[in-house]
Enzyme design. Sequence first.
Site, PDB file in Angstrom:
ATOM      1  N   GLU A 217       0.826  -1.217   0.000  1.00  0.00           N
ATOM      2  CA  GLU A 217       0.000   0.000   0.000  1.00  0.00           C
ATOM      3  C   GLU A 217       0.859   1.265   0.000  1.00  0.00           C
ATOM      4  O   GLU A 217       0.500   2.261  -0.619  1.00  0.00           O
ATOM      5  CB  GLU A 217      -0.948   0.005   1.206  1.00  0.00           C
ATOM      6  CG  GLU A 217      -1.983  -1.109   1.204  1.00  0.00           C
ATOM      7  CD  GLU A 217      -2.874  -1.124  -0.034  1.00  0.00           C
ATOM      8  OE1 GLU A 217      -3.114  -0.054  -0.629  1.00  0.00           O
ATOM      9  OE2 GLU A 217      -3.312  -2.223  -0.419  1.00  0.00           O
ATOM     10  N   HIS A 220       1.603   2.087  -3.460  1.00  0.00           N
ATOM     11  CA  HIS A 220       0.543   2.884  -4.096  1.00  0.00           C
ATOM     12  C   HIS A 220       0.610   4.342  -3.639  1.00  0.00           C
ATOM     13  O   HIS A 220       0.484   5.267  -4.447  1.00  0.00           O
ATOM     14  CB  HIS A 220      -0.838   2.339  -3.716  1.00  0.00           C
ATOM     15  CG  HIS A 220      -1.209   1.044  -4.368  1.00  0.00           C
ATOM     16  ND1 HIS A 220      -1.035   0.790  -5.704  1.00  0.00           N
ATOM     17  CD2 HIS A 220      -1.788  -0.085  -3.851  1.00  0.00           C
ATOM     18  CE1 HIS A 220      -1.477  -0.432  -5.991  1.00  0.00           C
ATOM     19  NE2 HIS A 220      -1.929  -0.980  -4.872  1.00  0.00           N
ATOM     20  N   ASP A 236       1.918  -1.182 -15.520  1.00  0.00           N
ATOM     21  CA  ASP A 236       2.148  -0.152 -14.498  1.00  0.00           C
ATOM     22  C   ASP A 236       2.967   1.024 -15.048  1.00  0.00           C
ATOM     23  O   ASP A 236       3.413   1.866 -14.285  1.00  0.00           O
ATOM     24  CB  ASP A 236       2.840  -0.761 -13.281  1.00  0.00           C
ATOM     25  CG  ASP A 236       4.147  -1.443 -13.646  1.00  0.00           C
ATOM     26  OD1 ASP A 236       4.544  -1.411 -14.838  1.00  0.00           O
ATOM     27  OD2 ASP A 236       4.778  -2.016 -12.749  1.00  0.00           O
ATOM     28  N   VAL A 238       5.909   1.031 -15.984  1.00  0.00           N
ATOM     29  CA  VAL A 238       7.306   0.965 -15.532  1.00  0.00           C
ATOM     30  C   VAL A 238       8.025  -0.016 -16.449  1.00  0.00           C
ATOM     31  O   VAL A 238       7.545  -1.131 -16.682  1.00  0.00           O
ATOM     32  CB  VAL A 238       7.395   0.484 -14.066  1.00  0.00           C
ATOM     33  CG1 VAL A 238       8.841   0.252 -13.655  1.00  0.00           C
ATOM     34  CG2 VAL A 238       6.735   1.494 -13.133  1.00  0.00           C
TER      35      VAL A 238
END
Length: 397
Positions: A217, A220, A236, A238
């Site tokens: 988390e 995020h 994502d 990336v």
Amino acid sequence: MKNLFSVVFTLIATTAFSQGVRCGTVFSGKLDELFISHAPVSRSVITIPVVFHIVWRDSSDNIPDARITSQLDVLNTDFRALNDQLKYLSSAKRSLAADMEIEFCLAAVDPQGIPTTGILRYKSEVENIGTQNTPTIPSKAFIKHKNLGGADAWDTQRYLNIWVGKFQDGAILAESKFPWDNLPEEDGIRIDPAYVGVNCNGSPKKQFALGRTLTHEVGHYLGLLHPWSADCATGDYVEDTPPQRCPYYGCMPQVMDDACGSVPLVENFMQFSDDACLALFTHGQKERVYQMLLQYRPLLLNNNISCFKPTFADRLTEDNVRIYPNPTSHCISIDLRLNRESDIKVEIFDTSGKLIWKDVVKVLLLRPIELSFTQSGIYFIRLTGNENTLVRKVVVM
Ligand SMILES: [Zn+2]
């Protein structure tokens, strides 16, 4: 008796293929324009001050300080690439792992400058307060507002706010806001108390008992997404996280994603894999996080909030060895705060003085030793190293 004890990460690996939904964080961002290409950057280690708001109705949800400090240990070892799981990766995968150069500490002063422990506790009458939201758009989380039975955020530009409150059974384990969400009163993370820190005795989902739900988390919170996407392309955003079409559960290091023709990096902290199998953030994720900090959370990069620093010592002493919980139902964490890498001999004796298990464990900063017991009784744990010996009695019920 031979297998009476085992380190928890091997024990928990037996839960591979069990399923669970870790996270309720929903990406509703602006896609491509959020994620421009990033040049590699170098910087010094930053420390993010954290405040925990524990909002409880049943006393069992008012978790002890030890669980909070074990959570900080997990965050710090994961974000500094010091965790044990890295050792078990192939050298190719290990080369992808980045030291994120981010550390976390309990805030030592509140927004008014008043000294604090960084752990605040509030009694509430609201049931399942962790998952209650108002029906408004945007919704408000009850746990994040005093007038809804929860606790107001501290200045969200300068503190990472983490609210701990009971989630409805069967719901997700935690949820975070993204850096670009622009909801200051809601910014931060909420999590069910069962998944805070190392909780191998009490976690209803054993595969998530090692504190990595918050590692995920916080990813995020710092701008990282789940790595999967239906088109095998965007994911994502990336570059060094391989494409994958859907989430994977359990521990499946050899899985092939046929749809995308690639081998996903299931050990990435942004996956749904079991805690024991998560191991790394990548260099690309590190760059993304730093860009997000510069763009959306600059006051975290440059804040002067003092924090509690754990103290480390040369030798094993009563003050820098913590064994918890004790009594226990089956597992124990040994937290050693030593200021150098040390070989610590761990021996376990029964009440007759018979040695029933021993091992030598290499201890790094803040890395706890996890022991699992399969038989109840009274035991003595002897720790030897760094020119000293300590003995502690533990009760397994
Ligand atoms: Zn997530």
